[in-house]
Motif scaffolding. Structure first.
Motif, PDB file in Angstrom:
ATOM      1  N   THR A   1      19.612 -25.224-123.376  1.00 47.33           N
ATOM      2  CA  THR A   1      20.907 -25.777-122.984  1.00 47.33           C
ATOM      3  C   THR A   1      22.016 -24.757-123.184  1.00 47.33           C
ATOM      4  O   THR A   1      21.897 -23.831-123.987  1.00 47.33           O
ATOM      5  CB  THR A   1      21.234 -27.042-123.792  1.00 47.33           C
ATOM      6  OG1 THR A   1      21.122 -26.746-125.190  1.00 47.33           O
ATOM      7  CG2 THR A   1      20.287 -28.170-123.434  1.00 47.33           C
ATOM      8  N   ARG A   2      23.091 -24.954-122.462  1.00 49.96           N
ATOM      9  CA  ARG A   2      24.255 -24.098-122.610  1.00 49.96           C
ATOM     10  C   ARG A   2      25.081 -24.552-123.808  1.00 49.96           C
ATOM     11  O   ARG A   2      24.899 -25.636-124.350  1.00 49.96           O
ATOM     12  CB  ARG A   2      25.115 -24.136-121.340  1.00 49.96           C
ATOM     13  CG  ARG A   2      24.429 -23.589-120.096  1.00 49.96           C
ATOM     14  CD  ARG A   2      25.353 -23.664-118.894  1.00 49.96           C
ATOM     15  NE  ARG A   2      24.749 -23.076-117.712  1.00 49.96           N
ATOM     16  CZ  ARG A   2      23.952 -23.723-116.862  1.00 49.96           C
ATOM     17  NH1 ARG A   2      23.658 -25.011-117.087  1.00 49.96           N
ATOM     18  NH2 ARG A   2      23.444 -23.123-115.817  1.00 49.96           N
TER      19      ARG A   2
ATOM     20  N   GLU B   1      27.193 -27.715-122.958  1.00 49.96           N
ATOM     21  CA  GLU B   1      26.255 -28.815-122.764  1.00 49.96           C
ATOM     22  C   GLU B   1      25.758 -29.344-124.111  1.00 49.96           C
ATOM     23  O   GLU B   1      25.654 -30.556-124.323  1.00 49.96           O
ATOM     24  CB  GLU B   1      25.061 -28.348-121.932  1.00 49.96           C
ATOM     25  CG  GLU B   1      25.392 -27.974-120.503  1.00 49.96           C
ATOM     26  CD  GLU B   1      24.228 -27.336-119.781  1.00 49.96           C
ATOM     27  OE1 GLU B   1      24.289 -27.210-118.537  1.00 49.96           O
ATOM     28  OE2 GLU B   1      23.247 -26.952-120.448  1.00 49.96           O
TER      29      GLU B   1
ATOM     30  N   VAL C   1      20.961 -34.109-120.228  1.00 53.45           N
ATOM     31  CA  VAL C   1      22.187 -33.310-120.208  1.00 53.45           C
ATOM     32  C   VAL C   1      23.131 -33.953-119.198  1.00 53.45           C
ATOM     33  O   VAL C   1      22.936 -33.842-117.994  1.00 53.45           O
ATOM     34  CB  VAL C   1      21.888 -31.845-119.827  1.00 53.45           C
ATOM     35  CG1 VAL C   1      23.180 -31.037-119.751  1.00 53.45           C
ATOM     36  CG2 VAL C   1      20.939 -31.225-120.832  1.00 53.45           C
TER      37      VAL C   1
ATOM     38  N   GLY D   1      26.387 -31.122-117.550  1.00 51.92           N
ATOM     39  CA  GLY D   1      25.912 -29.814-117.138  1.00 51.92           C
ATOM     40  C   GLY D   1      26.986 -29.008-116.448  1.00 51.92           C
ATOM     41  O   GLY D   1      28.043 -29.528-116.064  1.00 51.92           O
ATOM     42  N   LYS D   2      26.720 -27.736-116.279  1.00 55.56           N
ATOM     43  CA  LYS D   2      27.679 -26.836-115.637  1.00 55.56           C
ATOM     44  C   LYS D   2      27.968 -27.298-114.220  1.00 55.56           C
ATOM     45  O   LYS D   2      27.063 -27.550-113.433  1.00 55.56           O
ATOM     46  CB  LYS D   2      27.111 -25.413-115.628  1.00 55.56           C
ATOM     47  CG  LYS D   2      28.064 -24.379-115.048  1.00 55.56           C
ATOM     48  CD  LYS D   2      27.443 -22.995-115.108  1.00 55.56           C
ATOM     49  CE  LYS D   2      28.383 -21.945-114.529  1.00 55.56           C
ATOM     50  NZ  LYS D   2      27.779 -20.581-114.570  1.00 55.56           N
TER      51      LYS D   2
ATOM     52  N   LYS E   1      27.129 -31.584-113.526  1.00 55.74           N
ATOM     53  CA  LYS E   1      25.798 -31.907-113.021  1.00 55.74           C
ATOM     54  C   LYS E   1      24.965 -32.533-114.136  1.00 55.74           C
ATOM     55  O   LYS E   1      25.039 -32.118-115.285  1.00 55.74           O
ATOM     56  CB  LYS E   1      25.101 -30.639-112.499  1.00 55.74           C
ATOM     57  CG  LYS E   1      25.727 -30.055-111.252  1.00 55.74           C
ATOM     58  CD  LYS E   1      24.934 -28.845-110.784  1.00 55.74           C
ATOM     59  CE  LYS E   1      25.513 -28.253-109.508  1.00 55.74           C
ATOM     60  NZ  LYS E   1      24.769 -27.061-109.051  1.00 55.74           N
ATOM     61  N   ARG E   2      24.168 -33.515-113.778  1.00 56.86           N
ATOM     62  CA  ARG E   2      23.281 -34.161-114.735  1.00 56.86           C
ATOM     63  C   ARG E   2      21.855 -33.667-114.522  1.00 56.86           C
ATOM     64  O   ARG E   2      21.437 -33.428-113.391  1.00 56.86           O
ATOM     65  CB  ARG E   2      23.334 -35.684-114.559  1.00 56.86           C
ATOM     66  CG  ARG E   2      24.701 -36.293-114.785  1.00 56.86           C
ATOM     67  CD  ARG E   2      24.693 -37.753-114.396  1.00 56.86           C
ATOM     68  NE  ARG E   2      23.822 -38.531-115.268  1.00 56.86           N
ATOM     69  CZ  ARG E   2      24.251 -39.316-116.247  1.00 56.86           C
ATOM     70  NH1 ARG E   2      25.553 -39.421-116.485  1.00 56.86           N
ATOM     71  NH2 ARG E   2      23.418 -39.993-116.995  1.00 56.86           N
ATOM     72  N   ARG E   3      21.127 -33.544-115.620  1.00 54.94           N
ATOM     73  CA  ARG E   3      19.725 -33.172-115.521  1.00 54.94           C
ATOM     74  C   ARG E   3      19.011 -33.603-116.802  1.00 54.94           C
ATOM     75  O   ARG E   3      19.653 -33.885-117.815  1.00 54.94           O
ATOM     76  CB  ARG E   3      19.554 -31.671-115.297  1.00 54.94           C
ATOM     77  CG  ARG E   3      19.838 -30.802-116.508  1.00 54.94           C
ATOM     78  CD  ARG E   3      19.615 -29.327-116.185  1.00 54.94           C
ATOM     79  NE  ARG E   3      19.632 -28.478-117.361  1.00 54.94           N
ATOM     80  CZ  ARG E   3      20.714 -28.031-117.952  1.00 54.94           C
ATOM     81  NH1 ARG E   3      21.912 -28.355-117.467  1.00 54.94           N
ATOM     82  NH2 ARG E   3      20.646 -27.258-119.025  1.00 54.94           N
TER      83      ARG E   3
ATOM     84  N   ARG F   1      18.964 -18.782-123.251  1.00 52.05           N
ATOM     85  CA  ARG F   1      18.504 -19.600-122.136  1.00 52.05           C
ATOM     86  C   ARG F   1      17.622 -18.803-121.178  1.00 52.05           C
ATOM     87  O   ARG F   1      17.025 -19.370-120.278  1.00 52.05           O
ATOM     88  CB  ARG F   1      19.690 -20.159-121.344  1.00 52.05           C
ATOM     89  CG  ARG F   1      20.601 -21.046-122.121  1.00 52.05           C
ATOM     90  CD  ARG F   1      21.611 -21.707-121.202  1.00 52.05           C
ATOM     91  NE  ARG F   1      20.957 -22.643-120.288  1.00 52.05           N
ATOM     92  CZ  ARG F   1      20.869 -22.477-118.975  1.00 52.05           C
ATOM     93  NH1 ARG F   1      21.358 -21.389-118.416  1.00 52.05           N
ATOM     94  NH2 ARG F   1      20.288 -23.379-118.212  1.00 52.05           N
TER      95      ARG F   1
END
Length: 338
Positions: A207-208, A211, A237, A240-241, A249-251, A322
């Protein structure tokens, strides 16, 4: 998107969000017409972007960049030329702290979007500039002076993934800091334990920074295909970026077998260490001593401290965790987590 038409100085102009009539009143004579026009352009662009549901932070950063372009050139947008654009980027690429090529490309795109907005006939800025100043906006960046067409890869070649030994050194340094603080009888052992757990979790799930700060306890979930992973089979997440100012964004990130050692790390954090922070009903996975959500800056500082203590290259940054090459994934029985 709602649009209607209105007459502006005898002309019919579409009142789309960001149109000149909505940002610049025709019945007001400004003592300083140039700054007033530039301000109205920025306000109109902000409205146009807001109508596209872009995030406020993204809109704000774009507006600040346009203001910097104006300050650097000492000119207004209808006076900007490709020479001015190239000089602006060249200035940012020089000096003791030059921006990266990828950043330069992003800046060029942002300024080009602003100029593209001004040139769009639906908003009425070209005619207004010609009428009031005898000049009109023109393209500032094109194929001949754009970073986008100068190189295929803009990243700094010094930025690379950490290898296995460097990851091990990083984690060893983070764990050693906990033991050192305890041995000296100082405060901060809980914080050091949290920081070590954060770094390991970022590595395990990829993950970032930002995030990771927005992950809540409920975002850790079981998956049927891996019951042995308990509640840590996946991480949702939800922040997200985003791309081009769009919503986050979702993931869902699945835990891979090579990283199953993080189950013990998270289990210890949630069941033993986190309760010592007295978080109450706070939903965040990572909390602070003042029962707030851990910030991206704090995570980065934890990485820098561990990197320094581990004697690692200063060019290595948190984001590189990452980008570990799959061949470097440590096996669960190899990585020692202290």
């Amino acid at each position: 998107m709602h649009r209607c038409c209105t007459r502006y100085n005898g002309r019919v102009i579409t009142e789309a969000p960001g149109a000149a009539p909505l940002a610049l009143a025709s019945n007001i004579v400004h003592l300083d017409p140039e700054p007033a026009m530039f301000s109205a352009m920025r306000e109109g662009w902000a409205r146009q972007q807001a109508a596209r549901v872009l995030q406020k932070d993204a809109i704000g950063s774009r507006l600040r960049l346009v203001e910097r372009m104006g300050e650097f050139t000492g000119l207004y947008p209808w006076q900007w030329t490709p020479v001015d654009g190239g000089a602006f980027i060249a200035e940012l690429r020089s000096g003791p702290k030059p921006i990266q090529l990828s950043t330069a490309r992003t800046y060029e795109v942002m300024i080009a979007l602003f100029v593209e907005y001004l040139l769009d006939a639906r908003y009425g800025w070209v005619e207004l500039c010609l009428e009031r100043f005898g000049e009109a906006p023109q393209e500032v960046f094109h194929d001949g002076n754009s970073v986008l067409h100068a190189v295929e890869y803009e990243g700094d070649p010094r930025r690379r993934p950490l290898d296995y030994d460097e990851v091990q050194a990083l984690f060893d340094a983070a764990d050693s800091r906990v033991k050192r603080i305890r041995g000296q009888g100082r405060k901060g052992a809980l914080t050091a334990l949290r920081d070590a757990a954060v770094l390991k979790t970022i590595y395990a799930y990829g993950t970032r920074r930002t995030e990771s700060t927005r992950v809540d306890l409920v975002d850790l979930r079981r998956i049927r295909s891996a019951p042995d992973f308990d509640r840590f089979g996946s991480m949702a997440v939800r922040y997200g970026k985003s791309a081009k100012g769009a919503p986050p964004k979702r993931r869902s990130v699945l835990l891979v077998p090579e990283m199953d050692w993080v189950i013990d790390v998270l289990g210890e954090w949630i069941e033993e260490i986190r309760p010592a922070f007295s978080p109450g009903r706070h939903p965040a996975l990572w909390v602070t001593e003042r029962v707030g959500r851990l910030s991206p800056r704090s995570i980065n500082e934890a990485f820098v401290v561990a990197r320094t203590d581990g004697g690692l290259d200063e060019d290595l940054d948190l984001h590189r965790l990452r980008h570990i090459v799959s061949a470097w994934f440590p096996c669960s029985d190899e990585l020692q987590l202290g």
